[in-house]
Design a protein around this motif. Structure first.
Motif, PDB file in Angstrom:
ATOM      1  N   ALA A  52       0.816  -1.208   0.000  1.00  0.00           N
ATOM      2  CA  ALA A  52       0.000   0.000   0.000  1.00  0.00           C
ATOM      3  C   ALA A  52       0.854   1.265   0.000  1.00  0.00           C
ATOM      4  CB  ALA A  52      -0.935  -0.002   1.204  1.00  0.00           C
ATOM      5  N   GLU A  53       2.077   1.199   0.516  1.00  0.00           N
ATOM      6  CA  GLU A  53       2.966   2.369   0.589  1.00  0.00           C
ATOM      7  C   GLU A  53       3.683   2.644  -0.727  1.00  0.00           C
ATOM      8  OE1 GLU A  53       5.843   1.910   3.723  1.00  0.00           O
ATOM      9  OE2 GLU A  53       4.356   1.098   5.098  1.00  0.00           O
ATOM     10  N   TRP A  54       3.925   1.620  -1.507  1.00  0.00           N
ATOM     11  CA  TRP A  54       4.772   1.747  -2.687  1.00  0.00           C
ATOM     12  C   TRP A  54       4.059   2.410  -3.854  1.00  0.00           C
ATOM     13  CZ3 TRP A  54       6.469  -4.023  -2.214  1.00  0.00           C
ATOM     14  CH2 TRP A  54       7.402  -4.141  -1.181  1.00  0.00           C
ATOM     15  N   THR A  55       4.765   3.323  -4.505  1.00  0.00           N
ATOM     16  CA  THR A  55       4.212   4.022  -5.668  1.00  0.00           C
ATOM     17  C   THR A  55       4.803   3.501  -6.975  1.00  0.00           C
ATOM     18  OG1 THR A  55       5.890   5.761  -5.437  1.00  0.00           O
ATOM     19  CG2 THR A  55       3.758   6.122  -4.353  1.00  0.00           C
ATOM     20  N   TRP A  56       5.893   2.745  -6.897  1.00  0.00           N
ATOM     21  CA  TRP A  56       6.554   2.192  -8.090  1.00  0.00           C
ATOM     22  C   TRP A  56       7.286   0.934  -7.672  1.00  0.00           C
ATOM     23  CZ3 TRP A  56      11.364   0.811  -9.810  1.00  0.00           C
ATOM     24  CH2 TRP A  56      11.545   0.734 -11.195  1.00  0.00           C
ATOM     25  N   THR A  57       7.130  -0.133  -8.455  1.00  0.00           N
ATOM     26  CA  THR A  57       7.798  -1.396  -8.136  1.00  0.00           C
ATOM     27  C   THR A  57       8.296  -2.051  -9.412  1.00  0.00           C
ATOM     28  OG1 THR A  57       5.790  -2.749  -8.337  1.00  0.00           O
ATOM     29  CG2 THR A  57       6.285  -1.823  -6.147  1.00  0.00           C
ATOM     30  N   LEU A  58       9.284  -2.918  -9.245  1.00  0.00           N
ATOM     31  CA  LEU A  58       9.791  -3.681 -10.374  1.00  0.00           C
ATOM     32  C   LEU A  58      10.442  -4.957  -9.858  1.00  0.00           C
ATOM     33  CD1 LEU A  58       9.920  -3.291 -13.472  1.00  0.00           C
ATOM     34  CD2 LEU A  58      12.247  -2.468 -13.162  1.00  0.00           C
ATOM     35  N   ALA A  59      10.118  -6.064 -10.512  1.00  0.00           N
ATOM     36  CA  ALA A  59      10.734  -7.352 -10.199  1.00  0.00           C
ATOM     37  C   ALA A  59      11.634  -7.743 -11.350  1.00  0.00           C
ATOM     38  CB  ALA A  59       9.658  -8.420 -10.006  1.00  0.00           C
ATOM     39  N   ALA A  60      12.782  -8.316 -11.033  1.00  0.00           N
ATOM     40  CA  ALA A  60      13.658  -8.925 -12.036  1.00  0.00           C
ATOM     41  C   ALA A  60      13.430 -10.424 -11.944  1.00  0.00           C
ATOM     42  CB  ALA A  60      15.120  -8.579 -11.751  1.00  0.00           C
ATOM     43  N   CYS A  61      13.104 -11.026 -13.072  1.00  0.00           N
ATOM     44  CA  CYS A  61      12.790 -12.456 -13.097  1.00  0.00           C
ATOM     45  C   CYS A  61      13.832 -13.204 -13.909  1.00  0.00           C
ATOM     46  CB  CYS A  61      11.408 -12.680 -13.698  1.00  0.00           C
ATOM     47  SG  CYS A  61      10.105 -11.826 -12.791  1.00  0.00           S
ATOM     48  N   GLY A  62      14.193 -14.390 -13.417  1.00  0.00           N
ATOM     49  CA  GLY A  62      15.158 -15.236 -14.100  1.00  0.00           C
ATOM     50  C   GLY A  62      14.503 -16.029 -15.222  1.00  0.00           C
ATOM     51  N   PRO A  63      15.269 -16.922 -15.839  1.00  0.00           N
ATOM     52  CA  PRO A  63      14.770 -17.694 -16.982  1.00  0.00           C
ATOM     53  C   PRO A  63      13.519 -18.511 -16.674  1.00  0.00           C
ATOM     54  CG  PRO A  63      17.132 -18.010 -16.719  1.00  0.00           C
ATOM     55  CD  PRO A  63      16.656 -17.213 -15.538  1.00  0.00           C
ATOM     56  N   ASP A  64      13.359 -18.943 -15.422  1.00  0.00           N
ATOM     57  CA  ASP A  64      12.191 -19.746 -15.056  1.00  0.00           C
ATOM     58  C   ASP A  64      11.006 -18.891 -14.629  1.00  0.00           C
ATOM     59  OD1 ASP A  64      13.011 -18.772 -12.604  1.00  0.00           O
ATOM     60  OD2 ASP A  64      13.140 -20.740 -11.635  1.00  0.00           O
ATOM     61  N   GLY A  65      11.161 -17.556 -14.686  1.00  0.00           N
ATOM     62  CA  GLY A  65      10.098 -16.639 -14.289  1.00  0.00           C
ATOM     63  C   GLY A  65      10.097 -16.291 -12.817  1.00  0.00           C
ATOM     64  N   GLY A  66      10.963 -16.939 -12.030  1.00  0.00           N
ATOM     65  CA  GLY A  66      11.037 -16.651 -10.598  1.00  0.00           C
ATOM     66  C   GLY A  66      11.722 -15.323 -10.325  1.00  0.00           C
ATOM     67  N   ILE A  67      11.330 -14.663  -9.257  1.00  0.00           N
ATOM     68  CA  ILE A  67      11.910 -13.364  -8.900  1.00  0.00           C
ATOM     69  C   ILE A  67      13.307 -13.556  -8.323  1.00  0.00           C
ATOM     70  CG2 ILE A  67      11.695 -11.361  -7.368  1.00  0.00           C
ATOM     71  CD1 ILE A  67       8.664 -11.596  -7.685  1.00  0.00           C
ATOM     72  N   VAL A  68      14.279 -12.866  -8.914  1.00  0.00           N
ATOM     73  CA  VAL A  68      15.666 -12.926  -8.447  1.00  0.00           C
ATOM     74  C   VAL A  68      16.132 -11.591  -7.867  1.00  0.00           C
ATOM     75  CG1 VAL A  68      16.270 -14.824  -9.995  1.00  0.00           C
ATOM     76  CG2 VAL A  68      16.597 -12.459 -10.759  1.00  0.00           C
ATOM     77  N   GLY A  69      15.304 -10.567  -8.001  1.00  0.00           N
ATOM     78  CA  GLY A  69      15.601  -9.255  -7.443  1.00  0.00           C
ATOM     79  C   GLY A  69      14.363  -8.392  -7.551  1.00  0.00           C
TER      80      GLY A  69
END
Length: 152
Positions: A55-72
Motif C-alpha cells: 500500500a505504501e509503494w508508488t513504483w515497483t519492479l521485479a527482475a525475473c530469471g529464466p524460469d520466471g522466478g523473482i531474483v531481485g
C-alpha cells in the motif's frame, strides 16, 4: 520487458502475489548483508512485514530469471528507494544496476535512499550510481547507523 545484458532476464511490476518470493529474496540477501548487526528475522516475519508494504509503494519492479522466478526487486515511495534487493546467487550480474536504472528513469527529480553505514558493498554500489551520503543517524529499531543517500 527484456533487460539489457541478460536475454533470459525480464522485468515486471510487483503484485501482492509476490510477497512470498520477495520475502525470500530479502531474507537471503539480509542474512549476508546484515551480518554486522546479526540480522536474523525469521522468514514468516519478513513475509508478514512485506504483506503490509504494498500500500505504501508508488513504483515497483521485479527482475525475473529464466524460469520466471523473482531474483531481485525494487520498490519506491515517491522519489525514495524503499527496497532494493537481489538474491545472493544473482548478485554482481547487473540486476541491481538494471533495477536502479529503471527506477531513476521513472523518478522525477532528486532520489533518496537509506543504507546502513556498515553495509559497505551497498554503499559502494549506490556511490557508483551517483548517490552521495548526506545525513547520518542511529536506527534505534535495528541498532545500527543509517545513512541517507541522495542523487540529483
Amino acid at each position: 520487458m527484456k533487460a539489457t545484458g541478460g536475454p533470459q532476464r525480464t522485468f515486471r511490476p510487483l503484485d501482492k502475489g509476490d510477497v512470498e518470493a520477495i520475502s525470500l529474496v530479502h531474507h537471503r540477501a539480509c542474512l549476508i548483508a546484515y551480518r554486522f548487526m546479526k540480522w536474523s528475522y525469521p522468514l514468516h516475519q519478513v513475509e508478514a512485514w512485506y504483506s503490509q508494504k504494498f500500500a505504501e509503494w508508488t513504483w515497483t519492479l521485479a527482475a525475473c530469471g529464466p524460469d520466471g522466478g523473482i531474483v531481485g526487486f525494487m520498490a519506491m515511495i515517491g522519489e525514495h528507494v524503499d527496497q532494493l534487493y537481489v538474491d545472493p546467487s544473482h548478485q554482481r550480474s547487473g540486476i541491481g544496476s538494471a533495477l536502479l536504472g529503471e527506477a531513476l528513469k521513472a523518478a522525477l527529480g532528486r532520489t533518496t535512499l537509506d543504507v546502513f553505514e556498515q553495509n559497505t558493498p551497498a554503499r559502494a554500489f549506490y556511490e557508483k550510481h551517483g548517490f552521495e551520503a548526506r545525513d547520518r543517524w542511529m536506527n534505534e529499531e535495528e541498532g545500527a547507523i543509517d545513512l541517507r543517500y541522495v542523487r540529483g
